[in-house]
Design an enzyme around this catalytic site. Sequence first.
Site, mmCIF file in Angstrom:
data_model
loop_
_atom_site.group_PDB
_atom_site.id
_atom_site.type_symbol
_atom_site.label_atom_id
_atom_site.label_comp_id
_atom_site.label_asym_id
_atom_site.label_seq_id
_atom_site.Cartn_x
_atom_site.Cartn_y
_atom_site.Cartn_z
ATOM 1 N N GLN A 186 0.934 -5.775 -17.104
ATOM 2 C CA GLN A 186 0.339 -4.687 -17.866
ATOM 3 C C GLN A 186 -0.778 -3.978 -17.101
ATOM 4 O OE1 GLN A 186 0.986 -7.491 -21.748
ATOM 5 N NE2 GLN A 186 -0.781 -6.122 -21.806
ATOM 6 N N VAL A 237 -5.225 8.272 -24.848
ATOM 7 C CA VAL A 237 -3.880 8.627 -25.302
ATOM 8 C C VAL A 237 -3.860 10.050 -25.847
ATOM 9 C CG1 VAL A 237 -2.007 8.023 -26.883
ATOM 10 C CG2 VAL A 237 -3.329 6.220 -25.774
ATOM 11 N N SER A 246 -17.662 13.280 -30.943
ATOM 12 C CA SER A 246 -16.812 14.185 -30.164
ATOM 13 C C SER A 246 -16.615 15.532 -30.843
ATOM 14 C CB SER A 246 -15.442 13.541 -29.920
ATOM 15 O OG SER A 246 -15.557 12.379 -29.130
ATOM 16 N N CYS A 293 2.639 -0.677 -26.573
ATOM 17 C CA CYS A 293 3.133 -0.007 -25.370
ATOM 18 C C CYS A 293 4.003 -0.923 -24.500
ATOM 19 C CB CYS A 293 1.984 0.581 -24.565
ATOM 20 S SG CYS A 293 0.606 -0.544 -24.256
ATOM 21 N N HIS A 298 3.183 0.056 -17.305
ATOM 22 C CA HIS A 298 3.547 -1.332 -17.590
ATOM 23 C C HIS A 298 4.891 -1.650 -16.952
ATOM 24 C CE1 HIS A 298 0.209 -1.769 -20.108
ATOM 25 N NE2 HIS A 298 0.745 -1.583 -21.294
#
Length: 357
Positions: free
Chosen positions: A165, A20, A46, A138, A263
Amino acid sequence: MNLPRSSGPALAVVGATGAVGSVLLRILSQRADIWGGIRLIASSRSAGRVLTVRGEETEVIALTEDAFDGLGVGDVVLFLTPDEVSARWAPVVTARGAVVVDRSGAFRDDPEVPLVVPEVNGHAVRIRPRGIVAGPDCVTAAMIAALGALHAEYALTDLAVSSYQAAGAAGRAGSEALRRQLSLVAGTSLGEQPGDVRRAVGEDTGPFAAPLALNVVPWSGELCEDGWSSHELAVRAETRRILELDALPVAVTCVQVPVVTGHSLTVRARFEREVDAVHAREILEAAPGVVLVDDPAAGEFPTPADAAGTDPAWVGRVRRSLDDTRSLEFFVCADNLRKGAALNAAQISELIAGEFA
């Protein structure tokens, strides 16, 4: 540490390197530049990566208390993280005076945290006793703009939905699992005998309860009372909160399908008044965040493959129920990573920043 470069509000993105987060960075580069500075934060593994935001190379810093130094009143910290990370770090941010926008489920049930989809209840961002604003799941986000517009006209009294989904909702692990499974079944005659797909895929089905390639899986979430899944109960609760219909009867079945991104939902909505399909289409055409694609005779209706990479919810197959003049049925698709997550979070953040402009 990517301190603000101007007098505008600062935006910090926690979870910037996730699926995301990657989409959010692209969205920030496409929308109005209202931010005085953008800070990227992620887990220690990261930290040190360099990502491009609005044409500027920005180094990712590790999630520690020091990561929020310099942030305060008027600034926004956007969490694109699992529940436990948001729950741990959001109070650290709000203690400094900044506002948290959270994409996880950590605060969605908290009555002191507004649950917001800007096209439907953007006004709710202003009342945030805990300094936190949550975004919905979502699946809820995919349908709620269309449903909210129809509710404003006809007054919703009952709702039944089934979701289809995308694998990408489970993050990179979901997309990778689907692609791996597809590679195992491609070019075969599998799917014609009991258990042949399961044997080809093996025991590693990734984040899914069963093989997803050449299959659909009628399950998403954790098992709850009476056979409901946590995901189904979340869609029910979030729809009630966003529409401010605390007693709305809602029936949900969540199904995972072999789609990478996007979705889809079938929706049957019942209202207080008789509905007219032509007028309903007019409402949907005018609804913010909704695009109507509804000409079945010409083969025009939404599909997740067409919705992928786009911002709106795409609605089609709008028709009045055959046996109930107060019920409307339709199909809706939306990119679960954009409108379902990143875009909704960006829109909420912009509303909050506007308060301090």
